[in-house]
Design a protein around this motif. Structure first.
Motif, mmCIF file in Angstrom:
data_model
loop_
_atom_site.group_PDB
_atom_site.id
_atom_site.type_symbol
_atom_site.label_atom_id
_atom_site.label_comp_id
_atom_site.label_asym_id
_atom_site.label_seq_id
_atom_site.Cartn_x
_atom_site.Cartn_y
_atom_site.Cartn_z
ATOM 1 N N LEU A 130 64.664 44.200 22.864
ATOM 2 C CA LEU A 130 65.201 44.387 24.208
ATOM 3 C C LEU A 130 65.642 45.835 24.337
ATOM 4 O O LEU A 130 66.415 46.328 23.517
ATOM 5 N N TYR A 131 65.201 46.514 25.402
ATOM 6 C CA TYR A 131 65.558 47.924 25.559
ATOM 7 C C TYR A 131 65.470 48.293 27.046
ATOM 8 O O TYR A 131 64.730 47.655 27.814
ATOM 9 N N SER A 169 59.985 43.183 24.638
ATOM 10 C CA SER A 169 58.772 43.458 23.892
ATOM 11 C C SER A 169 58.534 42.337 22.890
ATOM 12 O O SER A 169 59.457 41.887 22.212
ATOM 13 N N GLY A 170 57.286 41.855 22.793
ATOM 14 C CA GLY A 170 56.979 40.763 21.876
ATOM 15 C C GLY A 170 57.508 39.442 22.373
ATOM 16 O O GLY A 170 57.918 38.592 21.602
ATOM 17 N N ILE A 223 63.959 42.322 33.036
ATOM 18 C CA ILE A 223 65.015 41.611 33.769
ATOM 19 C C ILE A 223 65.835 42.659 34.500
ATOM 20 O O ILE A 223 66.278 43.657 33.908
ATOM 21 N N ASN A 224 66.090 42.419 35.778
ATOM 22 C CA ASN A 224 66.782 43.393 36.624
ATOM 23 C C ASN A 224 68.301 43.204 36.509
ATOM 24 O O ASN A 224 68.837 42.147 36.838
ATOM 25 N N PHE A 225 68.989 44.241 36.040
ATOM 26 C CA PHE A 225 70.442 44.232 35.909
ATOM 27 C C PHE A 225 71.120 45.092 36.967
ATOM 28 O O PHE A 225 72.341 45.247 36.951
ATOM 29 N N SER A 226 70.355 45.692 37.871
ATOM 30 C CA SER A 226 70.906 46.708 38.774
ATOM 31 C C SER A 226 72.018 46.188 39.662
ATOM 32 O O SER A 226 72.932 46.937 40.028
ATOM 33 N N ILE A 267 74.219 41.989 25.642
ATOM 34 C CA ILE A 267 73.718 43.089 26.453
ATOM 35 C C ILE A 267 74.906 43.818 27.088
ATOM 36 O O ILE A 267 75.819 43.182 27.626
ATOM 37 N N ILE A 268 74.870 45.143 27.040
ATOM 38 C CA ILE A 268 75.907 45.951 27.679
ATOM 39 C C ILE A 268 75.317 46.559 28.945
ATOM 40 O O ILE A 268 74.298 47.261 28.900
#
Length: 547
Positions: A479-480, A491-492, A519-522, A544-545
């Motif tokens: 996750l990035y 990814s993957g 995934i949209n975090f905005s 997740i931060i």
């Protein structure tokens, strides 16, 4: 525990490897098990274990169970302990309530244990920081007879009233009682019209018939309430009377004064029973044929966000039923409005049938615990069951396949620990209740959850080592960027098909199918979130931060 952690466990812990079938600890596990940590108490110890049976955290008390234990969102442990008092004695006796921090430091110890009252079985941590305490109090034979008890049904020459108090913690060993409810304020009897509580039992389902014994002897411990659970959505408390084979719901919104009457509170009925189910003989609206419960434990409302949310799940022990077998129930009490339960005079409370009923799929009598036990609905739809009399914890999926099984190796009286391959049937490894907490539970935030040894001696991780290697596919997702500002990329992730996003308090922020590789975090506020990624038969949680 998912395979992503199992490989780490194997390197961190030096445990002898054997190829024989485990007899204690984790017996079996599949990829479909809910990821998380299971809490239970035996002897003076509280254990938090992963799915491989490895101890993630352990707390030690000076007292054996008395009986409930909870992991609070701040990482503290709330636990009831059993004192050596002999004033009020019966199964499930307690007497002391303790609060430990994550590191095992005793923060608070409160004794509710005198010749006239004693905590037993359960306590409950309230959302406001207060604590509900279940206690028995003594009614003399004179008081019981004045309340309408048949003198021929007083073999112990006293009767135990059941009380719930809500206390506010004060200092290291004190508490203020801020609310109270007593069952002896809500009795009815038609035995003696010269005594208190005289009325029509069959027309008073909101009251408890003081002379209904459910085939028992009428001893002091005639009710044996073994569970109190609070449901904040309705501000109601669910109780379980083992000896009468009934569950009850009462209003918590009342004042203490209103709780002693039949008026007041959100639902206008004071401290009277708002709902009851399981044995309509108790208010003369049925016969033994209509009875559904037999010494049940741990009825509670299923939390929001879970399958069957808002319904009641419980463990029906089957004690006194012939043939003897246990089952896990889910019922949906009929309502006219939220928290207002439907009732037609001169009938029994519904429902007539359960929404879900788990029995042993091969031979129902192979699944039986006459005492203790619990059932819990989990986020992935699985159900965790504690077969308490046998110290057996197991998890089933939505198709009732066994996906995890664990046998406690702890002698409940002496604390003796079994060696792997010992027969657990040779010791009393009774377990009152088991509760599973998922990795996104707030108590685990910034905590060291490195697994240690299994509890049993000469233990091994054979069941976990044999998990399907396909579990690596979801475990090795990247996750990035993390921290993330707008888009979080996966990814993957070919195995992932949906996700749930929780905030640090465990609230569900978003739940949806995954239709892209991001995934949209905005639109979310800055802070820490827990992202649960799901495949068809497994899940994994990542912190997740959001910046």
């Amino acid at each position: 525990m998912k395979k992503k952690l199992l490989l780490i466990c194997c390197f961190l812990v030096n445990i002898p490897f054997t190829t024989s079938q485990n007899t204690v600890g984790t017996i079996s596990i599949t990829n479909a098990v809910e990821e998380g940590y299971t809490l239970f108490t035996n002897h003076t110890e509280v254990f938090l274990i992963n799915n491989c049976g490895q101890v993630v955290k352990q707390w030690t008390s000076d007292f054996p169970p008395g009986n409930a234990v909870y992991l609070l969102e701040n990482g503290n442990i709330l636990r009831a302990g059993r004192t050596s008092s002999t004033d009020i004695t019966f199964g499930g006796q307690g007497g002391v309530i303790e609060l430990f921090d994550w590191d095992g430091i005793l923060l608070w110890r409160y004794f509710y244990d005198t010749p006239q009252h004693r905590q037993h079985h359960d306590v409950f941590p309230m959302p406001n920081g207060n604590i509900l305490i279940l206690a028995a109090t003594v009614m003399t034979d004179t008081e019981a007879i004045q309340a309408g008890r048949d003198p021929n049904s007083l073999p112990d020459s006293e009767l135990y009233n059941e009380r719930i108090i809500e206390v506010e913690i004060v200092g290291f060993n004190q508490a203020n009682i801020v609310w109270e409810w007593n069952i002896n304020d809500h009795l009815v009897q038609d035995f003696d019209n010269t005594k208190d509580n005289f009325g029509d039992v069959s027309a008073s389902p909101e009251k408890l018939d003081i002379n209904f014994l459910n085939g028992g002897s009428g001893g002091a411990n005639w009710l044996h309430i073994n569970s109190i659970q609070y449901y904040p959505n309705l501000d109601q408390i669910v109780l379980s009377s083992r000896n009468l084979s009934e569950i009850w719901i009462i209003d918590h919104s009342t004042t203490t004064a209103e709780a002693a009457t039949s008026s007041g509170g959100t639902y206008g009925k004071g401290g009277d029973l708002l709902y009851r189910w399981g044995n309509p003989q108790s208010y003369r609206q049925g016969t033994e044929i209509d009875r559904r419960l037999y010494g049940q434990h741990y009825p509670h409302f299923i939390d929001d966000g879970l399958n069957d949310a808002g319904k009641i799940i419980l463990f029906n022990n089957g004690n006194g039923r012939n043939p003897s077998f246990s089952e896990a129930f889910i019922i949906n009490p009929p309502t006219d409005a939220p928290g207002v339960y439907s009732y037609t005079p001169d009938t029994a409370y519904g429902p007539l049938s359960t929404d879900y009923n788990y029995l042993d799929p091969i031979n129902p009598q192979d699944f039986f615990s006459n005492i203790l036990s619990s059932a819990q609905r989990l986020p992935n739809g699985n159900t965790l069951i504690c077969e308490g009399a046998n110290g057996r914890l197991f998890e089933i999926d939505t198709n009732e396949n066994l996906v995890w099984e664990y046998i406690s190796p702890v002698h409940n009286i002496s604390g003796l620990i079994l060696t792997q391959e010992d027969d657990p049937g040779t010791i009393p490894n009774n377990t009152f209740r088991a509760i599973k907490y998922t990795p996104d539970y707030p108590a685990f935030l910034n905590r060291d959850l490195t697994p240690g040894n299994v509890i049993e001696l000469n233990g091994n991780l054979n069941p976990c080592d044999n998990l399907d290697v396909n579990e690596f596919e979801i475990a090795n997702i990247s996750l990035y960027p993390n921290p993330v500002i707008d888009q979080l990329y996966l990814s993957g992730s070919s195995e992932v098909n949906s996700y749930i996003l929780h905030d640090v308090l465990g609230n569900i922020v978003r739940e949806k199918m995954l239709d892209a590789q991001s995934i949209n975090f905005s639109s979310l506020n800055s802070g820490i979130y827990f992202l649960r990624l799901r495949s068809d038969n497994s899940s994994i949680t990542k912190k997740i931060i959001k910046q």
